[in-house]
Design an enzyme around this catalytic site. Structure first.
Site, PDB file in Angstrom:
ATOM      1  N   LEU A 513       0.837  -1.208   0.000  1.00 41.53           N
ATOM      2  CA  LEU A 513       0.000   0.000   0.000  1.00 41.53           C
ATOM      3  C   LEU A 513       0.866   1.249   0.000  1.00 41.53           C
ATOM      4  O   LEU A 513       0.511   2.274  -0.566  1.00 41.53           O
ATOM      5  CB  LEU A 513      -0.877   0.030   1.246  1.00 41.53           C
ATOM      6  CG  LEU A 513      -2.155  -0.781   1.215  1.00 41.53           C
ATOM      7  CD1 LEU A 513      -2.858  -0.642   2.541  1.00 41.53           C
ATOM      8  CD2 LEU A 513      -3.063  -0.324   0.088  1.00 41.53           C
ATOM      9  N   GLY A 517       6.779   4.938   8.294  1.00 36.31           N
ATOM     10  CA  GLY A 517       8.020   5.279   8.943  1.00 36.31           C
ATOM     11  C   GLY A 517       8.862   4.073   9.306  1.00 36.31           C
ATOM     12  O   GLY A 517      10.080   4.147   9.347  1.00 36.31           O
ATOM     13  N   VAL A 521       3.915  -1.073   4.197  1.00 29.65           N
ATOM     14  CA  VAL A 521       2.595  -1.428   4.710  1.00 29.65           C
ATOM     15  C   VAL A 521       1.862  -2.179   3.617  1.00 29.65           C
ATOM     16  O   VAL A 521       1.803  -1.727   2.474  1.00 29.65           O
ATOM     17  CB  VAL A 521       1.784  -0.178   5.108  1.00 29.65           C
ATOM     18  CG1 VAL A 521       0.390  -0.551   5.558  1.00 29.65           C
ATOM     19  CG2 VAL A 521       2.513   0.575   6.211  1.00 29.65           C
ATOM     20  N   ASP A 571      -0.173  11.140  13.535  1.00 29.38           N
ATOM     21  CA  ASP A 571       0.108  11.234  12.100  1.00 29.38           C
ATOM     22  C   ASP A 571      -1.155  10.972  11.285  1.00 29.38           C
ATOM     23  O   ASP A 571      -1.156  10.173  10.358  1.00 29.38           O
ATOM     24  CB  ASP A 571       1.226  10.261  11.716  1.00 29.38           C
ATOM     25  CG  ASP A 571       1.830  10.593  10.360  1.00 29.38           C
ATOM     26  OD1 ASP A 571       1.654  11.738   9.894  1.00 29.38           O
ATOM     27  OD2 ASP A 571       2.490   9.716   9.765  1.00 29.38           O
TER      28      ASP A 571
END
Ligand SMILES: *[C@@H]1O[C@H](CO)[C@@H](O)[C@H](O)[C@H]1NC(C)=O
Ligand SMILES: *[C@@H]1O[C@H](CO)[C@@H](O)[C@H](O)[C@H]1NC(C)=O
Ligand SMILES: *[C@@H]1O[C@H](CO)[C@@H](O)[C@H](O)[C@H]1NC(C)=O
Ligand SMILES: *[C@@H]1O[C@H](CO)[C@@H](O)[C@H](O)[C@H]1NC(C)=O
Ligand SMILES: *[C@@H]1O[C@H](CO)[C@@H](O)[C@H](O)[C@H]1NC(C)=O
Ligand SMILES: *[C@@H]1O[C@H](CO)[C@@H](O)[C@H](O)[C@H]1NC(C)=O
Ligand SMILES: *[C@@H]1O[C@H](CO)[C@@H](O)[C@H](O)[C@H]1NC(C)=O
Length: 763
Positions: A513, A517, A521, A571
């Site tokens: 995806l 950080g 993912v 975030d």
């Protein structure tokens, strides 16, 4: 002259030889038995594509002869036996069509009929062995099927066959095991379909239920652990009102699969390995003690990984303490505190084989499922499966199992006193949010795993790392100790590395995806195995956008309030909000999340991590973060969703304004609608849109104390709060503005919206 006679003699003997050979030929080149044809042991007939044969066979370690259907390439694999109780002791048997059109198997020694199809007489019939393995007897004139071997299965089901139970009469078409490998006689085990309100497969020992597959959800059986992923060759359900439910699987070219029940009561799924030329067992059940029906009695739960394997469900105690202690669990458990109906709560048990006797409860979604179960005092548990929908239980919970990783979440109704006075309420609120949390947690765990992989055991931090470690506990509901009270955070699911690897196709790029950080993912979807094409780009209409806004707010509320851990995400941005196929938002990427304990309500850090454009000024410039900094990011999200543009990519040349500044300008001039993306500004819902802009503006106020908390935001969205406060000019109104309380520049420290830079030290 003499040579001539000799030649004729030789020709005749060759002819004779040919005749003798064709009589002795074992396999008649036909797939049909028609009137007058006699098939004598050891002759056979073969289906057209040479997949199956009908003929005589002897099982190992015996001399008995039986008539059966078997694979041509694996003759010991018999899928059907005609005379399973009446073996022939010699090879005098023959098969033919009788005068009345039935298939008859005759004993050549006694002239007795050993077996026959026994259908009503017709003038003329033919029997044909099909490539599916079905022997079909038809009336020749009409073509009507008089009898077929598929309707009288023995111990094997092949693709194309059906198992059924007539819901009205209870009559079953089921498999029955051989007595032993040498004897096809009816053994004690049967396997078939149990046409409950949600059908399942089951085996019986004599008349007693021995094992059940759990409910069929259209793709898999919920109680077969290995069926976590779809079996594309698997069963299909055909509902037929007059005759209950049918299961069958479609035959496929060159794929040979069988399911059988063996003499010790195991159901086996076998696949032919054409290269190794042998059958391989795909799965078998029961696999362990816990799979045996009702091992732990009523309200007990079985887990093979634990010792003892049986425990009472939380809130229950052994019915007979002494026997339970001795390992006799059949008496099960009883409730410690009686239900009060009104004041009850639900305890979530993860990864369960759901109990027997599930009933469907029509509901739109999990929330409604819970509400409806709560609303009916005889509903003692519910579960939600994406394909079946809502299931509930009313009398007892039996044959429940804790699978540990796969399985369904079961919500068991308990008296409020089980939770403690305040906890009962808490759980009640948690539940609606948990579904969306599954996907979130998938992200967490991947991030966590990659993090641990990189940092090894050195990683010991106060934040999400601990959450990761909690996943590894092996209990039903994950419990952590906080002060003196037990806090149930069982809503965080656990996935093994292997499951994640499989689900992501070994971390295949196609499932990538993005990169967070801590590492990449991946997208995974558990149990939603049906592949649908993720639709072409489509503009979201206002209602969808509104639902997304509200969904994100609920997600944040969960993090800030209901999780009990107070998680500050730090975030929030569009790329960290994932939409499922129904456009429900799920907050993801907790790589920077920070868990607050106890009375802590704000924190600070010297190293700011986050994404430019979404960070609250006090956080971006001074490293101070709190719930209100998440609210700020959420405010930016609201405005972006309404405008359909990214804050960081937005330039308004005319006024040199940021997206926020433009929203403020338009709204404060009473012209809020002109901020709304053209495609959705179609005259409808205008008031709601402008109201949303105002809520967004309230969220991006410069001073944290001027921003509403997320509960208040939700109340504003749901119009529990009708009158909205008047926002002041928000922070960062000018494009590229760096002015703020301290006036320092800070952008360079931060990541772009696409790539989030962060470090572990930032907590
Ligand atoms: C047949 O008998 C032999 C010797 O007793 C034994 O080893 C083998 O397992 C038997 N086969 C079957 C299928 O029972
Ligand atoms: C069996 O039937 C055949 C033909 O009908 C007959 O020739 C034969 O004698 C019979 N045998 C016995 C033992 O009845
Ligand atoms: C199979 O069952 C039959 C009948 O019960 C018995 O006579 C035979 O010994 C059994 N064979 C094996 C290999 O267990
Ligand atoms: C349902 O099944 C019964 C029994 O097999 C069959 O006779 C009937 O035609 C089926 N009905 C439908 C609608 O398929
Ligand atoms: C039946 O299948 C199970 C599972 O594969 C196996 O353990 C068992 O030995 C089998 N029973 C017989 C009699 O072959
Ligand atoms: C377990 O308890 C039940 C009921 O008390 C009894 O009937 C059964 O024999 C016991 N089983 C064993 C293995 O002791
Ligand atoms: C509650 O559930 C029971 C069990 O299914 C059902 O019989 C009853 O009608 C339900 N009551 C209400 C009020 O829906």
């Amino acid at each position: 002259m003499a040579t001539g006679i000799a030649q004729i003699f030789i020709h005749k003997s060759i002819l004779l030889l040919i005749i003798i050979q064709s009589v002795a030929c074992l396999s008649i080149e036909t797939d049909t038995i028609s009137t007058g044809v006699v098939i004598k042991d050891p002759q056979t007939i073969t289906s057209q594509k040479q997949i199956f044969k009908l003929g005589f066979f002897t099982p190992p370690n015996t001399t008995n002869r039986y008539l059966g259907i078997f694979f041509t390439f694996s003759q010991e694999t018999v899928i059907w036996v005609a005379n399973r109780d009446t073996p022939l002791t010699d090879s005098s048997g023959s098969v033919t069509l009788s005068r009345d059109g039935n298939i008859v198997f005759l004993d050549g020694t006694t002239n007795q009929t050993v077996w026959s199809t026994n259908t009503s007489p017709v003038i003329k019939s033919t029997a044909q062995l099909l490539d599916t393995g079905n022997l079909v007897l038809r009336e020749e004139a009409t073509g009507d099927v008089l009898w077929e071997s598929f309707s009288e299965p023995t111990d094997v089901i092949v693709p194309g066959m059906t198992l059924s139970q007539n819901v009205k009469t209870g009559k079953m078409v089921a498999l029955s095991a051989w007595k032993n490998a040498s004897d096809p006689e009816l053994g004690s085990f049967t396997a078939g379909l149990e046409a409950q309100s949600i059908p399942q497969l089951a085996t019986w020992d004599g008349g007693r239920l021995h094992w059940r597959s759990g409910p069929w959800n259209g793709l898999i059986f919920l109680g077969i652990k290995e069926m976590f992923y779809a079996y594309l060759d698997g069963f299909t359900q055909v509902t037929n009102d007059s005759a209950g439910n049918f299961f069958y699987s479609k035959p496929q070219e060159n794929v040979y699969i069988t399911a059988s029940v063996n003499s010790t009561g195991h159901v086996l799924r076998n696949v032919w390995n054409g290269v190794a030329k042998r059958w391989e067992v795909g799965w078998s059940a029961p696999e362990n003690e816990c799979d045996v029906y009702g091992k732990c009695g009523e309200f007990g739960s079985c887990n093979v990984m634990q010792s003892p394997i049986c425990t009472c469900l939380r809130g229950f105690e052994p019915e007979k303490e002494e026997e339970w202690g001795r390992g006799n669990w059949t008496n099960g458990c009883r409730r410690k505190n009686q239900l009060q109906c009104g004041g009850d709560g639900f305890l979530m048990l993860q990864h369960m084989k759901v109990p027997d006797f599930a009933q469907p409860l029509p509901s739109r979604d999990q929330d409604e499922c819970r509400t409806r179960c709560m609303g009916n005092c005889s509903c003692i548990a519910y579960a939600y499966d994406g394909n079946i929908g809502c299931m509930f239980w009313s009398d007892t919970l039996i044959d429940t199992q804790d699978f540990g990783d796969v399985g369904v979440d079961l919500y068991v109704r308990l008296s409020a006193s089980e939770f403690g006075s305040h906890k009962g309420r808490k759980l009640y609120i948690i539940i609606p949010v948990t579904v969306s949390f599954v996907c979130i947690s998938v992200m967490i765990i991947i991030v966590w795993w990659l993090m641990v992989k990189r940092r090894g055991d050195r990683v010991r931090d106060t934040s999400i790392v601990e959450a990761g470690q909690m996943f590894t506990t092996d209990s039903t509901a994950i419990v952590l100790r906080n002060e003196t009270k037990e806090v149930n955070i069982g809503e965080l699911p656990k996935f093994t590395f292997e499951m994640l690897a499989k689900a992501t196709n070994w971390f295949h790029e196609d499932n990538l995806l993005g990169r967070g950080g801590f590492g990449p993912v991946y997208k995974v979807c558990f149990l939603q195995v049906q592949r649908t094409t993720n639709p072409a780009k489509k503009l979201l209409d206002w209602n969808m956008r509104y639902n997304i806004i509200e969904g994100i707010a609920r997600g944040i509320l969960y993090l800030h309030r209901d999780s009990r851990l107070r998680i500050i995400h730090r975030d929030l941005k569009p790329s960290n909000v994932l939409l499922d196929k129904d456009w429900n938002p799920k907050i993801s990427d907790f790589g920077m999340a920070r868990i607050f304990g106890g009375n802590e309500d704000h924190g600070s850090t010297t190293r700011v991590v986050g994404t430019y454009g979404y960070m609250a000024p006090e956080y971006g410039m001074e490293g101070r973060f709190s719930e209100k900094s998440d609210v700020y990011s959420f405010g930016v999200l609201i405005l972006e969703i309404i405008k359909g543009k990214k804050n960081t990519h937005y330039f308004n040349d005319e006024w040199s304004l940021s997206l926020i500044g433009y929203a403020w300008k338009m709204w404060s001039e009473g012209n809020g609608l002109s901020f709304v993306e053209e495609s959705i500004a179609n005259g409808e819902n205008e008031e709601e849109m402008v109201r949303c802009i105002q809520i967004g503006l309230l969220c991006v106020q410069e001073k944290p104390k001027d921003r509403p908390s997320i509960e208040v935001v939700l109340s504003m969205l749901s119009r529990d709060i009708v009158e909205l406060a008047m926002p002041n000019q928000p922070a960062f109104s000018e494009n590229g503005s760096t002015t703020g309380p301290s006036g320092s520049t800070y952008q360079n420290v931060f990541s772009s919206n696409e790539l989030t830079l962060s470090g572990l030290d930032g907590r």
